[in-house]
Motif scaffolding. Structure first.
Motif, short mmCIF file in Angstrom:
data_model
loop_
_atom_site.label_atom_id
_atom_site.label_comp_id
_atom_site.label_asym_id
_atom_site.label_seq_id
_atom_site.Cartn_x
_atom_site.Cartn_y
_atom_site.Cartn_z
N GLY A 186 0.05 2.59 7.03
CA GLY A 186 -1.24 1.94 6.80
C GLY A 186 -2.10 1.90 8.04
O GLY A 186 -1.75 2.43 9.10
N THR A 204 4.25 -2.32 3.21
CA THR A 204 3.59 -1.02 3.21
C THR A 204 4.63 0.08 3.16
O THR A 204 5.77 -0.10 3.61
CB THR A 204 2.72 -0.85 4.47
N ASN A 239 0.84 -1.19 0.00
CA ASN A 239 0.00 0.00 0.00
C ASN A 239 0.88 1.24 0.00
O ASN A 239 2.09 1.16 0.22
CB ASN A 239 -1.01 -0.01 1.15
#
Length: 471
Positions: free
Chosen positions: A381, A376, A352
């Motif tokens: 996140g 991430t 992400n």
């Protein structure tokens, strides 16, 4: 909140955690057909069906309520044992009440194209409503809410291990007979999508390979874009982008399903960073499902998520550009579900951009990797759940190091990165900082909001069959 274990339980020790349940059966029936098929299936008590819940009294099952429309869904269910919301999903609009007889009742509302998730013990004795714009899954299997209320679930689906990555044997493949329109050329595809309405199935002919070189096609809300991947061993019709144009060839509105297709870009090996870049599928709507697809060859990402989505039973590979090269990148949403997929030769298979949340479970990460497979960016996140996966690649092509990391949590999650029941072929146990251990947190000298337990390290097959992806 700070977590971090420098040692882990042995294979024989069981985890009893409110956020997770067992590896079980998966698959499911199509959005429009699962209620009928589930009601006709031969049922069995929910607790009787395999996995961790059947292995001990402390085992928990998992129930998910997914909205498939624009309106909120109010629901209520009762279980014979403890019910607990899963952090990151069912929060702020749910209550769990004890009934005085050992049962507990959960009451809540799931918003537009959202998901509420709970763990429960025992079996469910009531569920309401029994129909509407929502779906119910128990341990990843889509079920009829009416059957859930009777303590029954679908029993006719193959084991998830039979269809990991989709393809041959996938139980939810869409036949050509379900098509509203069959297309073989770009002009036919564009015309069909422009005129499609919710409930329609636009079907790419099995022998079609449609190049989309100079436009972005939008799949309207509620429409299914399908082909025949896995039916009688078929590869599936192809939508390809031989040239880079815009963000990529396919974009979605709300509640779109993409299934049975091959979506192919121009990259067939690891390449240096260059621009312009594009993605295979850009999810711009809520409640979307991508299943039984093969996505490969894109410089930015195979699947780019601006909202949470469910991506399952797919083969996502060779999105292999240095600097980007994501299999799946989560930019928005807090409850993306990535399960029962095969990944290989992506720079990062699931990542992400620092604020989204995801759950990554029951996936297989193949032997070729450019860098870490799941992780991430900063700030870190929301809620990251990484469990019951198998991570094979120990060598990173961009560094040449072996072994190298499988999971990298760059930054500190707002809630937690909870990592358990994974089989890491890297034998090095987790450590904070920027090292070469199986799990790292590069920008911290101690683990922060990161928990890991009940994982297996090294290439030797774990003795506990619940560790790793289905096999």
């Amino acid at each position: 909140m700070v977590f971090g274990n420098q040692s882990e339980p042995t294979d024989d020790e069981r985890r009893d955690d409110r956020n997770h349940s067992l590896p079980g059966r998966s698959g499911g029936l199509g959005r429009r057909s699962f209620l009928t098929a589930a009601a006709a299936a031969v049922g069995a008590p929910l607790l009787a069906r395999g996995g961790r819940a059947a292995q001990g009294s402390g085992g928990r099952r998992r129930i998910e309520i997914d909205s498939t429309g624009s309106a909120a869904v109010n629901y209520e269910f009762t279980a014979t044992g403890a019910v607990e919301p899963v952090r990151g999903d069912a929060e702020g609009n749910d209550t769990v009440a004890e009934n005085g007889d050992g049962t507990q009742t959960a009451t809540g509302a799931v918003g537009s194209w959202g998901r509420d998730t709970y763990t429960f013990q025992g079996r469910i004795t009531s569920f309401s409503p029994t129909s509407g714009d929502f779906e119910v899954r128990v341990d990843g299997t889509r079920v009829d809410p009416g059957a859930v209320a009777k303590g029954k679930t679908v029993q006719s689906l193959p084991a998830a291990s039979d269809v990991l990555g989709g393809g041959d044997g996938y139980p939810d493949a869409v036949p050509q007979s379900a098509a509203t329109t069959v297309v073989s050329t770009l002009s036919e595809l564009e015309s069909a999508l422009n005129s499609a309405s919710s409930g329609d199935v636009v079907y790419v002919a099995p022998d079609a390979s449609i190049n989309v070189p100079d436009r972005e096609l939008t799949i309207p809300a509620g429409v299914t874009l399908a082909s025949n991947r896995g039916i009688d061993g078929a590869e599936g019709g192809e939508i390809r982008a031989d040239e880079v144009y815009g963000e990529g060839p396919l974009h979605t509105e709300h509640q779109v399903r993409i299934t049975g297709l091959r979506v192919t870009g121009s990259i067939d090996e690891y390449v240096e960073y260059d621009r312009p870049v594009h993605s295979g599928v850009v999810v711009k709507g809520r409640g979307c499902e991508i299943d039984n697809v093969e996505v490969s060859g894109f410089s930015y990402s195979g699947v780019k998520l601006l909202h949470s989505a469910r991506i399952h039973h797919s083969y996502i590979h060779t999105n292999a550009m240095d600097g980007l090269g994501y299999g799946i990148v989560c930019i928005g949403g807090g409850s993306t579900l990535v399960e029962y997929n095969r990944f290989n030769l992506n720079r990062h298979s699931v990542a992400n951009e620092g604020t989204a949340g995801y759950e990554v479970r029951y996936n297989h990460f193949g032997e070729d990797a450019i860098a870490y497979q799941v992780g991430t960016h900063r700030p870190g996140g929301a809620t990251l759940e990484i469990h019951h996966n198998t991570f094979v690649p120990t060598k990173h092509l961009n560094s040449g190091e072996d072994p190298e990391s499988h999971v990298s949590i760059r930054g500190v999650p707002d809630d937690i990165a909870d990592i358990h029941h994974n089989w890491f072929h890297n034998p090095k146990k987790p450590a904070p900082g920027r090292g070469t251990e199986s799990i790292i947190q590069p920008h911290s000298n101690e683990f922060k909001n990161l928990n890991f337990d009940t994982n297996h390290y090294g290439p030797k097959r774990p003795s506990d069959p619940t560790i790793g992806c289905p096999r």
